[in-house]
Write a protein that holds these residues in place. Structure first.
Motif, PDB file in Angstrom:
ATOM      1  N   MET A  57       0.807  -1.192   0.000  1.00 16.59           N
ATOM      2  CA  MET A  57       0.000   0.000   0.000  1.00 16.59           C
ATOM      3  C   MET A  57       0.860   1.270   0.000  1.00 16.59           C
ATOM      4  SD  MET A  57      -3.016   0.872  -0.112  1.00 16.59           S
ATOM      5  CE  MET A  57      -4.510   1.375   0.531  1.00 16.59           C
ATOM      6  N   ALA A  58       1.986   1.225   0.673  1.00 15.87           N
ATOM      7  CA  ALA A  58       2.877   2.388   0.747  1.00 15.87           C
ATOM      8  C   ALA A  58       3.434   2.735  -0.625  1.00 15.87           C
ATOM      9  CB  ALA A  58       4.012   2.117   1.728  1.00 15.87           C
ATOM     10  N   TRP A  59       3.722   1.704  -1.421  1.00 17.18           N
ATOM     11  CA  TRP A  59       4.275   1.996  -2.755  1.00 17.18           C
ATOM     12  C   TRP A  59       3.240   2.654  -3.657  1.00 17.18           C
ATOM     13  CZ3 TRP A  59       2.258  -0.574  -6.984  1.00 17.18           C
ATOM     14  CH2 TRP A  59       1.454  -1.679  -6.709  1.00 17.18           C
ATOM     15  N   ILE A  60       1.929   2.375  -3.463  1.00 17.17           N
ATOM     16  CA  ILE A  60       0.874   3.028  -4.238  1.00 17.17           C
ATOM     17  C   ILE A  60       0.797   4.506  -3.866  1.00 17.17           C
ATOM     18  CG2 ILE A  60      -1.627   3.132  -4.640  1.00 17.17           C
ATOM     19  CD1 ILE A  60      -1.713   0.114  -4.320  1.00 17.17           C
ATOM     20  N   ILE A  61       0.899   4.790  -2.590  1.00 13.11           N
ATOM     21  CA  ILE A  61       0.902   6.186  -2.124  1.00 13.11           C
ATOM     22  C   ILE A  61       2.137   6.897  -2.674  1.00 13.11           C
ATOM     23  CG2 ILE A  61       1.073   7.684  -0.097  1.00 13.11           C
ATOM     24  CD1 ILE A  61      -0.634   5.602   1.398  1.00 13.11           C
ATOM     25  N   ALA A  62       3.282   6.227  -2.670  1.00 12.17           N
ATOM     26  CA  ALA A  62       4.511   6.820  -3.201  1.00 12.17           C
ATOM     27  C   ALA A  62       4.375   7.114  -4.696  1.00 12.17           C
ATOM     28  CB  ALA A  62       5.695   5.898  -2.944  1.00 12.17           C
ATOM     29  N   ILE A  63       3.784   6.201  -5.426  1.00 12.46           N
ATOM     30  CA  ILE A  63       3.585   6.403  -6.872  1.00 12.46           C
ATOM     31  C   ILE A  63       2.636   7.584  -7.103  1.00 12.46           C
ATOM     32  CG2 ILE A  63       2.551   5.404  -8.956  1.00 12.46           C
ATOM     33  CD1 ILE A  63       3.695   2.706  -8.104  1.00 12.46           C
TER      34      ILE A  63
END
Length: 190
Positions: free
Chosen positions: A1-7
């Motif tokens: 989920m964190a990588w989606i927010i980062a993207i």
């Protein structure tokens, strides 16, 4: 989920950056276009001047020094290097003043003043002078927009990265800032 927010954050930053950059390109283009409008009106005026001078020369008593000055300044204006905006405006301002004196001197020559071609040319030049004044205002407004973007945070970061620079405003010559002296003494003596 964190990588989606980062993207999502990265995409939003890229969109923001591209928007700021495109805003600079658009504003710089507006500055160039507004200068081009001044250039077009100066060319129009320069094209009208030879006709005005040749019409006025037909009157033998007409003041030749004024006509010579108009032609000389017109030639100076056409010889100014294309990128030298300040010199272009200085010579243009001087030419505008000389044209005003040409119109004032024409008042002393009823035959010249009555000449339809001369009157039409004077009207065209007056309209062109008004368009030049409006174009100068437009130029200074677009320069103000660009300069605000170059100086404001966070757009100044993008400006520095891509070397967007502030532009100079067109200035009013000092002699035109002085209030004209009006005297009614001459009217009372008549």
């Amino acid at each position: 989920m964190a990588w989606i927010i980062a993207i999502i954050v990265v995409v939003l930053l890229v969109i923001w950056y591209v928007t700021l950059y495109n805003g600079f390109v658009q504003t710089r283009t507006h500055v160039q276009e507004s200068w081009s409008q001044i250039d077009v009106q100066l060319k129009r005026r320069n094209d009208l001047i030879p006709n005005l001078v040749s019409t006025a020369k037909g009157y033998a008593n007409y003041e030749q020094s004024t006509l010579k000055k108009v032609v000389e300044l017109r030639n100076q204006l056409t010889a100014v290097p294309a990128g030298d905006r300040q010199q272009t405006m200085e010579v243009s301002n001087e030419l505008s003043g000389t044209l005003r004196s040409l119109f004032a001197v024409a008042e002393n020559y009823p035959d010249l003043k009555a000449n339809t071609q001369f009157t039409n040319l004077m009207e065209e030049l007056t309209n062109t002078e008004n368009k030049i004044a409006y174009s100068r205002q437009l130029y200074n407004s677009t320069v103000a927009n660009l300069n605000m973007k170059v100086q404001s945070f966070p757009s100044n970061l993008v400006a520095n990265i891509h070397h967007f620079k502030m532009e100079d405003y067109l200035q009013v010559p000092e002699e035109e800032k002085a209030a004209p002296k009006v005297s009614f003494d001459d009217l009372n003596t008549k």
